[in-house]
Design an enzyme around this catalytic site. Structure first.
Site, PDB file in Angstrom:
ATOM      1  N   ASN A  91       0.822  -1.212   0.000  1.00 35.96           N
ATOM      2  CA  ASN A  91       0.000   0.000   0.000  1.00 35.96           C
ATOM      3  C   ASN A  91       0.849   1.253   0.000  1.00 35.96           C
ATOM      4  O   ASN A  91       1.984   1.264   0.476  1.00 35.96           O
ATOM      5  CB  ASN A  91      -0.969  -0.003   1.195  1.00 35.96           C
ATOM      6  CG  ASN A  91      -0.369   0.655   2.428  1.00 35.96           C
ATOM      7  OD1 ASN A  91      -0.438   1.868   2.614  1.00 35.96           O
ATOM      8  ND2 ASN A  91       0.280  -0.149   3.282  1.00 35.96           N
ATOM      9  N   PHE A 119      -1.796   8.115   4.529  1.00 37.75           N
ATOM     10  CA  PHE A 119      -2.539   8.671   5.677  1.00 37.75           C
ATOM     11  C   PHE A 119      -3.828   9.375   5.247  1.00 37.75           C
ATOM     12  O   PHE A 119      -4.084  10.536   5.616  1.00 37.75           O
ATOM     13  CB  PHE A 119      -1.682   9.669   6.478  1.00 37.75           C
ATOM     14  CG  PHE A 119      -0.473   9.095   7.159  1.00 37.75           C
ATOM     15  CD1 PHE A 119      -0.340   7.736   7.398  1.00 37.75           C
ATOM     16  CD2 PHE A 119       0.559   9.939   7.591  1.00 37.75           C
ATOM     17  CE1 PHE A 119       0.781   7.231   8.048  1.00 37.75           C
ATOM     18  CE2 PHE A 119       1.666   9.443   8.242  1.00 37.75           C
ATOM     19  CZ  PHE A 119       1.780   8.084   8.459  1.00 37.75           C
ATOM     20  N   SER A 158       5.924   5.274   8.312  1.00 41.65           N
ATOM     21  CA  SER A 158       5.193   4.962   7.088  1.00 41.65           C
ATOM     22  C   SER A 158       6.031   5.383   5.891  1.00 41.65           C
ATOM     23  O   SER A 158       6.589   6.482   5.877  1.00 41.65           O
ATOM     24  CB  SER A 158       3.867   5.708   7.056  1.00 41.65           C
ATOM     25  OG  SER A 158       3.371   5.710   5.739  1.00 41.65           O
ATOM     26  N   ASN A 194       4.906   6.189   3.045  1.00 41.70           N
ATOM     27  CA  ASN A 194       4.059   6.842   2.048  1.00 41.70           C
ATOM     28  C   ASN A 194       3.821   8.333   2.250  1.00 41.70           C
ATOM     29  O   ASN A 194       3.034   8.940   1.544  1.00 41.70           O
ATOM     30  CB  ASN A 194       2.718   6.107   1.974  1.00 41.70           C
ATOM     31  CG  ASN A 194       2.935   4.636   1.670  1.00 41.70           C
ATOM     32  OD1 ASN A 194       3.682   4.306   0.758  1.00 41.70           O
ATOM     33  ND2 ASN A 194       2.330   3.753   2.456  1.00 41.70           N
ATOM     34  N   THR A 195       4.477   8.924   3.236  1.00 43.55           N
ATOM     35  CA  THR A 195       4.487  10.382   3.378  1.00 43.55           C
ATOM     36  C   THR A 195       5.926  10.819   3.156  1.00 43.55           C
ATOM     37  O   THR A 195       6.817  10.376   3.895  1.00 43.55           O
ATOM     38  CB  THR A 195       4.003  10.807   4.785  1.00 43.55           C
ATOM     39  OG1 THR A 195       2.641  10.413   4.946  1.00 43.55           O
ATOM     40  CG2 THR A 195       4.096  12.316   4.980  1.00 43.55           C
ATOM     41  N   LYS A 247       6.601   4.145  16.667  1.00 42.87           N
ATOM     42  CA  LYS A 247       6.510   3.001  15.746  1.00 42.87           C
ATOM     43  C   LYS A 247       7.600   3.106  14.691  1.00 42.87           C
ATOM     44  O   LYS A 247       7.723   4.133  14.021  1.00 42.87           O
ATOM     45  CB  LYS A 247       5.131   2.962  15.085  1.00 42.87           C
ATOM     46  CG  LYS A 247       4.954   1.752  14.156  1.00 42.87           C
ATOM     47  CD  LYS A 247       3.502   1.541  13.784  1.00 42.87           C
ATOM     48  CE  LYS A 247       3.331   0.354  12.856  1.00 42.87           C
ATOM     49  NZ  LYS A 247       1.927   0.127  12.481  1.00 42.87           N
ATOM     50  N   ASN A 273       6.583  -1.451  11.005  1.00 41.00           N
ATOM     51  CA  ASN A 273       5.679  -0.964   9.969  1.00 41.00           C
ATOM     52  C   ASN A 273       5.924  -1.758   8.671  1.00 41.00           C
ATOM     53  O   ASN A 273       6.653  -2.742   8.684  1.00 41.00           O
ATOM     54  CB  ASN A 273       5.933   0.534   9.749  1.00 41.00           C
ATOM     55  CG  ASN A 273       4.664   1.287   9.384  1.00 41.00           C
ATOM     56  OD1 ASN A 273       3.911   0.842   8.509  1.00 41.00           O
ATOM     57  ND2 ASN A 273       4.425   2.401  10.033  1.00 41.00           N
ATOM     58  N   GLY A 280       2.557  -8.321   5.656  1.00 35.42           N
ATOM     59  CA  GLY A 280       2.166  -9.730   5.638  1.00 35.42           C
ATOM     60  C   GLY A 280       3.345 -10.643   5.919  1.00 35.42           C
ATOM     61  O   GLY A 280       4.397 -10.186   6.395  1.00 35.42           O
TER      62      GLY A 280
END
Ligand SMILES: Cc1cc2nc3c(=O)[nH]c(=O)nc-3n(C[C@H](O)[C@H](O)[C@H](O)COP(=O)(O)O)c2cc1C
Length: 363
Positions: A124, A128, A193, A195-196, A239, A268, A282
């Site tokens: 993904n 956020f 994360s 993705n930022t 995290k 993460n 996963g």
């Protein structure tokens, strides 16, 4: 995967865009959780261990609470705190909402979520997408109005708003902390994360220190001024990513000790793959997740809490995290593949076979 869910997954969900499938499943969980009789019956049947709030076998005393079972829901599934009741009904021992940012934001353009069927993983780059900290805080406040809602252990995971430049990150995190601290059992500062843009750079201790200090101060200030009926200091965790070098994992652990942080959530999603954009989650994460948790436990000693997450599919994976030094565990991706009974299956196995762990926090 049980056969009824296998039919549903292969016949319906697998044919849908993954994000649409998530939204459909999510709204079913949310709605079921809002029907009190249905909710109580389902929970009583599939997750009887949640009734042992006073602390039954497998429960964990942490954060000044009794967490009734050691496997909870990881950040990202319920970003806006909409379905805490429904997710608890399905048997998660605790629920982490978020990532929530100070400002509402749409997230990245779609598509932004993919199934990686060969490894039963998900990739993904959501970015956020969330309704903002004020909305999530209102939902948690409403949840806390009832005894049943107060009984649920809820963590709030906070991240940096995309529009906020890194030099103002501390104030941005602090704003979310101020809003959410009065209603959460613990706060997680998410700096991992992928993705930022630039977010993971905040894991460097010189960037992380001012953020954690600002969040601590904001949370304490909020808890002193908002009357929740409980005068308390909300536990603060950070995290981290599985892609940190070992020395950087150690550096975060040292900073956690120095600042008196309450714990670390590890790990993460990973960018260590060549499947396309975004972070992979996963089963491929399990090995590194266990390694990071073991390294953290060694460095942190017995004080701070570790929440182990990454690649958990079955009770044995949870046991491996607990042996490596985690106090609690979480999962997300295998929920997609295993279906609605996943958490209760794991927690039933764990609460039946409860034993002592490294932390000694177990009943
Ligand atoms: C679609 C998706 C969205 C996620 N969103 C978040 C998030 O908003 N905040 C966060 O801290 N972690 C997020 N995660 C990461 C999970 O919380 C977890 O750390 C990671 O997926 C590893 O656990 P798993 O292998 O059980 O999925 C997300 C994971 C997925 C698959």
């Amino acid at each position: 995967m049980s056969w009824p869910y296998s039919l549903l997954f292969n016949g319906v969900f697998r044919r849908m865009d993954p994000e649409r499938a998530h939204e459909l499943a999510f709204s079913m969980i949310e709605r079921a959780g809002n029907v009190p009789v249905l909710r109580d019956i389902v929970q009583g049947v599939i997750a009887p261990y949640l009734g042992q709030r006073a602390g039954g076998p497998g429960s964990v005393r942490l954060f000044g609470r009794v967490v009734p079972a050691p496997f909870g829901l990881a950040g990202g599934f319920d970003k806006n705190a909409r379905a805490v009741r429904g997710l608890t009904m399905l048997g998660f021992g605790f629920v982490e909402i978020g990532t929530v940012t100070a400002r509402p934001q749409p997230g990245n353009e779609k598509p932004r979520m993919w199934r990686e069927l060969d490894v039963r993983g998900v990739r993904n780059r959501m970015g956020f997408n969330n309704e903002g900290a004020a909305v999530a805080a209102d939902r948690l406040r409403a949840l806390r109005r009832t005894a049943a809602g107060r009984a649920i252990v809820v963590g709030a995971n906070i991240g940096k708003s995309k529009v906020t430049p890194p030099e103002f990150a501390a104030a941005d995190y602090a704003m979310s902390a101020r809003l959410l601290a009065p209603w959460a059992d613990y706060l997680v500062v998410n700096v991992s994360s992928p993705n930022t843009p630039g977010l993971r750079d905040l894991q460097a201790t010189e960037s992380l220190r001012p953020i954690l200090e600002a969040v601590r101060a904001a949370a304490d200030e909020a808890n002193a001024t908002v009357s929740t009926g409980a005068d308390r200091r909300v536990p603060l965790l950070v995290k981290i990513a599985p892609d940190l070098a070992d020395e950087d994992v150690d550096a975060v652990a040292d900073l956690a000790l120095e600042l008196g942080l309450d714990g670390v959530v590890a790990v993460n999603t990973t960018i260590g793959h060549n499947r396309g954009p975004g972070g992979l989650s996963g089963p491929p994460l399990l090995g590194r997740g266990l390694e990071v948790v073991a390294r953290l436990r060694e460095r942190l000693g017995t004080g701070p809490v570790i929440i182990g997450v990454g690649g958990i599919t079955r009770a044995d994976d949870v046991r491996a995290y607990l042996r490596a030094g985690a106090d609690l565990t979480q999962g997300y991706t295998s929920f997609v593949y295993e279906g609605p009974l996943w958490a209760s299956r794991i927690n039933r196995a764990l609460t039946r076979s409860a034993g002592s762990t490294a932390s000694g926090r177990y009943e």
